[in-house]
Design an enzyme around this catalytic site. Structure first.
Site, PDB file in Angstrom:
ATOM      1  N   HIS A 157      -3.311   3.674  -7.229  1.00 25.69           N
ATOM      2  CA  HIS A 157      -3.821   3.314  -5.900  1.00 25.69           C
ATOM      3  C   HIS A 157      -4.271   1.854  -5.877  1.00 25.69           C
ATOM      4  CE1 HIS A 157      -6.206   4.033  -2.136  1.00 25.69           C
ATOM      5  NE2 HIS A 157      -6.981   3.108  -2.682  1.00 25.69           N
ATOM      6  N   GLU A 158      -4.991   1.425  -6.911  1.00 24.81           N
ATOM      7  CA  GLU A 158      -5.484   0.049  -6.968  1.00 24.81           C
ATOM      8  C   GLU A 158      -4.344  -0.944  -7.165  1.00 24.81           C
ATOM      9  OE1 GLU A 158      -8.378  -0.583  -6.030  1.00 24.81           O
ATOM     10  OE2 GLU A 158      -9.072   1.492  -6.071  1.00 24.81           O
ATOM     11  N   HIS A 161      -2.745  -1.648  -3.925  1.00 21.92           N
ATOM     12  CA  HIS A 161      -3.467  -2.637  -3.125  1.00 21.92           C
ATOM     13  C   HIS A 161      -3.024  -4.052  -3.500  1.00 21.92           C
ATOM     14  CE1 HIS A 161      -6.273  -0.513  -0.591  1.00 21.92           C
ATOM     15  NE2 HIS A 161      -6.755   0.199  -1.593  1.00 21.92           N
ATOM     16  N   GLU A 232      -6.161   2.075   3.232  1.00 22.40           N
ATOM     17  CA  GLU A 232      -6.362   3.099   2.208  1.00 22.40           C
ATOM     18  C   GLU A 232      -5.256   4.156   2.265  1.00 22.40           C
ATOM     19  OE1 GLU A 232      -8.505   3.147  -0.378  1.00 22.40           O
ATOM     20  OE2 GLU A 232      -8.863   1.123   0.405  1.00 22.40           O
TER      21      GLU A 232
END
Length: 304
Positions: A157-158, A161, A232
């Protein structure tokens, strides 16, 4: 995972306030604030000059915040940056390998810096001014409380980003918000200063600019938080593409379970609820949340 936005917003407000204080001090105590006062009709404001000034200050504050984001995160969280070529523990080596493997899968040409910070919270964040100068950091609490698949989902997930360039996109949005904050705070300050005696006008305008700057920055954060919540969902999809939907969904469910346990423990101990839980809020507080509710994130991910 909302730390990157917290660091950015906090730095942005501090930088913007500093710029405005210095500029206001110079203009108000040298030419009595006449920079934008043309003596024309209405309020006597040169709106074109004020908008140009607002654009310059707004985007300057935003880009300074972006440039400082990685350094700020390291200092505030006391992140231990892991040297992939240096001596590392098995746990540290595993984190570095996950970040690098997922970064290569995301097509990143330059590997992010990888770090661990000592905190019992279950959290992680990514920050940095560019894809070439990014940082992915995880808490020790995340590594201690989650299994390997969940950790991989969080890291994916990071990395998403970073791959999506979310920090740069948010910087541009924050620059626009800053521009309107500066513009309207100075107009409001002029209006307020016209209500007092002439001998107090300079001091009142100076103070009003700072107060309105902070108040309008908080209101502007509603727009930034709304964008954050949207990103998100996008990062969840990106994490699912990198690590697999099952691992990403498992990571979100693990986070949800941890938040629920922490909430129960806080209520049992009659202590304050942790401030950095990775979960959405309810009611009006939801508008100031950088993350959507975990149930909604899980539901959207499973609908893909």
């Amino acid at each position: 995972m909302g730390k990157r936005f917290l660091f950015f917003l906090l730095t942005n407000i501090l930088v913007m306030t500093t710029i405005i204080i210095v500029w206001s001090a110079i203009t108000h105590f040298t030419d009595l604030g006449g920079t934008f006062d043309t003596g024309g009709p209405g309020l006597g404001i040169d709106y074109a000059s004020l908008m140009l000034f607002s654009l310059l200050v707004g985007f300057l504050g935003s880009f300074i915040s972006l440039a400082m984001s990685r350094w700020m995160a390291k200092k505030m969280m006391k992140v231990k940056v892991l040297d992939p070529d240096g001596p590392l523990s098995n746990q540290e080596r595993a984190v570095v390998e996950k970040v690098h493997r997922l970064s290569r899968a995301a097509g990143l040409a330059h590997m992010p810096e990888v770090g661990i910070y000592q905190s019992g919270e279950v959290n992680a964040f990514a920050t940095g001014p560019t894809k070439k100068r990014s940082l992915v950091a995880v808490s020790q609490g995340l590594l201690n409380n989650m299994d390997d698949d969940a950790v991989e989902g969080v890291i994916a997930h990071e990395v998403a980003h970073v791959s999506n360039g979310d920090m740069v996109t948010m910087t541009l949005l924050q620059g626009v918000v800053n521009t309107f904050v500066v513009f309207f705070s100075r107009i409001a300050a002029i209006l307020v200063s016209r209500l007092v005696r002439s001998e107090l006008e300079v001091v009142v305008r100076f103070a009003a600019i700072i107060i309105f700057q902070i108040l309008f920055s908080i209101l502007g954060s509603l727009v930034v938080m709304a964008f954050s919540r949207y990103r998100e969902f996008h990062a969840d999809r990106g994490g699912a593409d990198l690590a697999g939907r099952d691992k990403m969904a498992h990571a979100l469910r693990s986070l949800k379970a941890h938040v629920e346990r922490a909430t129960v423990n806080d209520r049992t101990d009659d202590s304050a609820v942790q401030t950095m839980k990775i979960n959405g809020k309810s009611g009006m507080a939801k508008l100031f949340s950088s993350h959507p509710d975990l149930e909604e994130r899980i539901a959207r991910l499973e609908q893909r």
